[in-house]
Design an enzyme around this catalytic site. Structure first.
Site, short mmCIF file in Angstrom:
data_model
loop_
_atom_site.label_atom_id
_atom_site.label_comp_id
_atom_site.label_asym_id
_atom_site.label_seq_id
_atom_site.Cartn_x
_atom_site.Cartn_y
_atom_site.Cartn_z
N SER A 31 6.24 -0.14 3.45
CA SER A 31 4.93 0.37 3.87
C SER A 31 3.82 -0.34 3.11
O SER A 31 4.06 -0.92 2.04
CB SER A 31 4.84 1.88 3.65
OG SER A 31 4.42 2.16 2.33
N ASN A 56 3.73 0.75 -0.36
CA ASN A 56 4.84 0.47 -1.26
C ASN A 56 4.51 -0.61 -2.30
O ASN A 56 5.26 -0.82 -3.25
CB ASN A 56 6.12 0.08 -0.48
CG ASN A 56 6.76 1.25 0.24
OD1 ASN A 56 7.37 1.09 1.30
ND2 ASN A 56 6.64 2.46 -0.32
N ARG A 113 7.34 14.49 5.92
CA ARG A 113 6.01 13.92 6.19
C ARG A 113 6.18 12.58 6.89
O ARG A 113 7.28 12.04 6.98
CB ARG A 113 5.21 13.78 4.89
CG ARG A 113 5.85 12.92 3.84
CD ARG A 113 4.93 12.71 2.62
NE ARG A 113 5.66 12.11 1.53
CZ ARG A 113 6.10 12.75 0.43
NH1 ARG A 113 5.86 14.04 0.28
NH2 ARG A 113 6.77 12.10 -0.51
N LEU A 114 5.03 12.05 7.35
CA LEU A 114 5.09 10.83 8.18
C LEU A 114 4.73 9.57 7.42
O LEU A 114 5.01 8.47 7.88
CB LEU A 114 4.17 11.00 9.39
CG LEU A 114 4.60 12.13 10.33
CD1 LEU A 114 3.55 12.40 11.39
CD2 LEU A 114 5.93 11.81 11.00
N SER A 115 4.10 9.71 6.25
CA SER A 115 3.80 8.56 5.39
C SER A 115 3.18 7.38 6.15
O SER A 115 3.64 6.23 6.00
CB SER A 115 5.05 8.13 4.62
OG SER A 115 5.57 9.20 3.87
N ASP A 146 14.29 6.83 4.28
CA ASP A 146 13.83 7.24 2.95
C ASP A 146 14.99 7.80 2.12
O ASP A 146 15.92 8.40 2.65
CB ASP A 146 12.73 8.31 3.10
CG ASP A 146 11.98 8.51 1.79
OD1 ASP A 146 11.88 7.56 0.99
OD2 ASP A 146 11.50 9.64 1.55
N ARG A 173 17.63 2.47 -8.99
CA ARG A 173 17.03 2.62 -7.66
C ARG A 173 17.46 1.47 -6.75
O ARG A 173 17.71 1.65 -5.56
CB ARG A 173 15.49 2.64 -7.77
CG ARG A 173 14.93 3.89 -8.44
CD ARG A 173 13.40 3.86 -8.47
NE ARG A 173 12.84 3.60 -7.17
CZ ARG A 173 12.61 4.54 -6.24
NH1 ARG A 173 12.87 5.78 -6.50
NH2 ARG A 173 12.10 4.19 -5.08
N ARG A 206 4.50 0.26 -6.07
CA ARG A 206 5.72 0.35 -6.89
C ARG A 206 5.77 -0.78 -7.92
O ARG A 206 5.09 -1.80 -7.75
CB ARG A 206 6.95 0.28 -5.97
CG ARG A 206 6.98 1.44 -5.02
CD ARG A 206 8.21 1.43 -4.15
NE ARG A 206 8.17 2.59 -3.26
CZ ARG A 206 9.24 3.15 -2.72
NH1 ARG A 206 10.43 2.64 -2.95
NH2 ARG A 206 9.12 4.19 -1.94
N GLY A 254 16.02 5.16 -3.34
CA GLY A 254 15.81 5.19 -4.79
C GLY A 254 16.55 6.35 -5.43
O GLY A 254 17.28 6.18 -6.41
C1 IPE Z 1 8.12 5.63 3.52
O1 IPE Z 1 8.76 6.07 2.37
C2 IPE Z 1 8.21 4.14 3.62
C3 IPE Z 1 9.51 3.57 3.93
C4 IPE Z 1 10.61 4.24 4.16
C5 IPE Z 1 9.56 2.13 4.01
P1 IPE Z 1 7.99 6.32 1.00
O2 IPE Z 1 9.01 6.72 0.02
O3 IPE Z 1 7.17 5.14 0.67
O4 IPE Z 1 7.02 7.53 1.37
P2 IPE Z 1 6.30 8.57 0.41
O5 IPE Z 1 5.56 7.77 -0.63
O6 IPE Z 1 7.36 9.42 -0.20
O7 IPE Z 1 5.40 9.37 1.30
C1 IPE Z 2 12.93 4.13 1.10
O1 IPE Z 2 13.55 4.68 0.01
C2 IPE Z 2 12.96 2.63 1.09
C3 IPE Z 2 11.66 2.00 0.87
C4 IPE Z 2 10.53 2.60 0.71
C5 IPE Z 2 11.67 0.57 0.80
P1 IPE Z 2 12.72 5.00 -1.32
O2 IPE Z 2 12.74 3.79 -2.18
O3 IPE Z 2 11.39 5.54 -0.99
O4 IPE Z 2 13.64 6.11 -1.96
P2 IPE Z 2 13.14 7.44 -2.68
O5 IPE Z 2 12.35 8.20 -1.68
O6 IPE Z 2 12.33 7.03 -3.86
O7 IPE Z 2 14.41 8.13 -3.05
MG MG Z 3 10.69 7.46 -0.70
#
Ligand code: IPE
Ligand code: IPE
Ligand code: MG
Length: 226
Positions: free
Chosen positions: A57, A60, A180-182, A12, A25, A63, A15
């Site tokens: 996930s 996701n 968190r575990l998401s 994580d 991002r 988005r 972005g």
């Molecule tokens: C978890 O990250 C999913 C991946 C790393 C692929 P997210 O960025 O989607 O999780 P939340 O929304 O912050 O819980």
């Molecule tokens: C994790 O990074 C990668 C994926 C979920 C694909 P993020 O895209 O969630 O990055 P942040 O948490 O928004 O910074």
């Molecule tokens: Mg994230």
């Protein structure tokens, strides 16, 4: 000292990293792939047998399309670039999740790489794609009920998850300063050691990984005993 067999990672922070650097991002996602390659290499060095990467996930999809499409393109380019290498390097790729709704060309390539590397033995990389732990459990219960199984055991449930035949992870790492575990591997992490790391995924390198492996080796794991 016997190291972990299975390490799982919630990668994580891409972005935020990209936004900070160049207000993009997607730049963070691009840099994230380089870190994936570094951590795979280091895992092989450390004789880890299973590395599970939370890559996309099932939530996701919420988005913007421009970002999800960028992620799919990145993944497709990565497979194009590494297809032959993975086979040569004896790396097995396994998909955890339901990739049915992925773009057709990516889906075909993912299936092909999975099939092509199926008998490889050096390390197994599990890519969690359109993965959600609750969905995985619901899916398992559906299969069990269709099979009309009357005796429910832990093994029966484990055997109907995407992670069938994969030992539970000893280590779960989440980068990105979020505790968190998401919806990731909720069944499988019952005794997993969890490491929440402040660094964003594109800043997480092999030294950070080694520090966690060393910490893990010093932990006394009780599993309820003393
Ligand atoms: C978890 O990250 C999913 C991946 C790393 C692929 P997210 O960025 O989607 O999780 P939340 O929304 O912050 O819980
Ligand atoms: C994790 O990074 C990668 C994926 C979920 C694909 P993020 O895209 O969630 O990055 P942040 O948490 O928004 O910074
Ligand atoms: Mg994230």
């Amino acid at each position: 000292m016997i190291g972990p067999k299975h390490v799982a990672i919630i990668m994580d922070g891409n972005g935020r990293w990209g936004l900070k650097k160049k207000n993009s991002r997607n730049l963070g996602h691009k840099k994230g792939i380089i870190r994936v390659e570094e951590i795979i290499k280091q895992s092989i060095k450390k004789k880890i047998k299973f590395l599970t990467l939370y890559t996309f996930s099932s939530d996701n999809w919420k988005r913007p399309k421009i970002e999800t499409n960028f992620l799919f393109t990145l993944l497709e380019n990565y497979i194009d670039k590494e297809f032959n290498n993975l086979k040569k390097k004896n790396i097995k790729i396994k998909i955890l999740g339901d990739i049915d709704k992925f773009p057709p060309s990516l889906k075909i390539k993912l299936r092909k790489v999975e099939k092509n590397t199926n008998y490889n033995t050096l390390i197994q990389i599990n890519l969690a794609l359109n993965y959600g732990s609750r969905q995985e459990l619901v899916n398992a219960f559906k299969i069990i009920s269709i099979k009309k199984k009357r005796i429910i055991t832990e093994k029966l449930i484990s055997d109907n998850l995407y992670t069938k035949n994969i030992p539970d992870p000893e280590i779960l790492i989440r980068t990105g300063n979020t505790n968190r575990l998401s919806n990731f591997l909720l069944w499988q992490i019952n005794y997993t050691e969890i490491f929440f790391v402040k660094k964003l995924w594109p800043d997480f390198g092999k030294n950070d990984f080694n520090i966690i492996l060393n910490k893990f080796n010093k932990i006394k794991r009780n599993f309820g005993a003393i």
